[in-house]
Design a protein around this motif. Structure first.
Motif, PDB file in Angstrom:
ATOM      1  N   GLN A 238       0.842  -1.190   0.000  1.00  0.00           N
ATOM      2  CA  GLN A 238       0.000   0.000   0.000  1.00  0.00           C
ATOM      3  C   GLN A 238       0.882   1.248   0.000  1.00  0.00           C
ATOM      4  N   GLY A 239       0.528   2.229  -0.841  1.00  0.00           N
ATOM      5  CA  GLY A 239       1.272   3.480  -0.932  1.00  0.00           C
ATOM      6  C   GLY A 239       2.329   3.489  -2.022  1.00  0.00           C
ATOM      7  N   GLU A 240       2.717   2.312  -2.522  1.00  0.00           N
ATOM      8  CA  GLU A 240       3.652   2.281  -3.641  1.00  0.00           C
ATOM      9  C   GLU A 240       2.930   2.717  -4.913  1.00  0.00           C
TER      10      GLU A 240
ATOM     11  N   ASN B 129      -9.930  -9.995  -9.371  1.00  0.00           N
ATOM     12  CA  ASN B 129     -11.129  -9.261  -9.751  1.00  0.00           C
ATOM     13  C   ASN B 129     -11.011  -7.746  -9.790  1.00  0.00           C
ATOM     14  N   LEU B 130     -10.307  -7.147  -8.850  1.00  0.00           N
ATOM     15  CA  LEU B 130     -10.325  -5.698  -8.690  1.00  0.00           C
ATOM     16  C   LEU B 130      -9.427  -5.006  -9.711  1.00  0.00           C
ATOM     17  N   SER B 131     -10.039  -4.317 -10.666  1.00  0.00           N
ATOM     18  CA  SER B 131      -9.297  -3.554 -11.665  1.00  0.00           C
ATOM     19  C   SER B 131      -9.027  -2.164 -11.108  1.00  0.00           C
ATOM     20  N   ILE B 132      -7.739  -1.782 -11.031  1.00  0.00           N
ATOM     21  CA  ILE B 132      -7.422  -0.435 -10.543  1.00  0.00           C
ATOM     22  C   ILE B 132      -7.056   0.502 -11.685  1.00  0.00           C
TER      23      ILE B 132
ATOM     24  N   ASP C  78      -1.544   4.596  -8.211  1.00  0.00           N
ATOM     25  CA  ASP C  78      -1.351   4.386  -6.780  1.00  0.00           C
ATOM     26  C   ASP C  78      -1.859   3.004  -6.389  1.00  0.00           C
ATOM     27  N   ILE C  79      -1.108   2.345  -5.519  1.00  0.00           N
ATOM     28  CA  ILE C  79      -1.481   1.020  -5.040  1.00  0.00           C
ATOM     29  C   ILE C  79      -2.287   1.190  -3.748  1.00  0.00           C
ATOM     30  N   PRO C  80      -3.566   0.776  -3.757  1.00  0.00           N
ATOM     31  CA  PRO C  80      -4.432   1.045  -2.614  1.00  0.00           C
ATOM     32  C   PRO C  80      -4.220   0.121  -1.413  1.00  0.00           C
TER      33      PRO C  80
ATOM     34  N   THR D   8      -1.094  -8.827  -4.552  1.00  0.00           N
ATOM     35  CA  THR D   8      -0.538  -9.268  -5.819  1.00  0.00           C
ATOM     36  C   THR D   8      -1.250  -8.529  -6.940  1.00  0.00           C
ATOM     37  N   TYR D   9      -0.479  -7.821  -7.747  1.00  0.00           N
ATOM     38  CA  TYR D   9      -1.038  -7.024  -8.837  1.00  0.00           C
ATOM     39  C   TYR D   9      -0.533  -7.568 -10.167  1.00  0.00           C
ATOM     40  N   THR D  10      -1.469  -7.740 -11.089  1.00  0.00           N
ATOM     41  CA  THR D  10      -1.143  -8.236 -12.415  1.00  0.00           C
ATOM     42  C   THR D  10      -1.312  -7.110 -13.418  1.00  0.00           C
TER      43      THR D  10
END
Length: 128
Positions: free
Chosen positions: A62-64, A86-89, A103-105, A109-111
């Motif tokens: 978070q925060g990166e 599922n969560l598209s940012i 921003d990373i909430p 793991t982010y793809t």
């Protein structure tokens, strides 16, 4: 007379067979021509042809931020950044912004996925 007709048919069949063996009957679709490099902090994909989807996974806190650079020279590009399954940012086509940050909430793991259709370009994701 029948012998001449049979010879013509035989020649046609042989020509078709040779074409099939040589690959001239149907051209194969190219899905990717380019290069990729990646590690835990970056994903860099350069392509002269992109007709598929490639992805890379980042373990983020978070925060990166993910810094994104997009150069689109041709075709259609779709960029997707997802947390988990599922969560598209972020979702975009690279037409508007060439440099931006996401921003990373939350930790996770982010793809990042890059899809193309007859696309040519260069996309870089850097972890900050």
């Amino acid at each position: 007379m029948m012998c001449i007709t049979m010879r013509k048919k035989y020649r046609i069949v042989i020509c078709i067979f040779i074409c099939l063996l040589s690959g001239c009957a149907a051209p194969k679709s190219v899905t990717f021509n380019g290069s990729m490099t990646c590690d835990e902090n970056h994903y860099d994909i350069t392509f002269d042809i992109l007709n598929t989807t490639y992805s890379h996974v980042f373990e983020m806190k978070q925060g990166e931020k993910l810094l994104v650079h997009v150069e689109k020279d041709a075709g259609d590009i779709k960029i997707l950044i997802q947390e988990g399954q599922n969560l598209s940012i972020y979702e975009g086509n690279g037409n508007v912004a060439t440099d931006f940050s996401v921003d990373i909430p939350q930790d996770g793991t982010y793809t990042v996925s890059v899809s193309g259709k007859e696309a040519k370009g260069h996309i870089i994701f850097n972890r900050e």
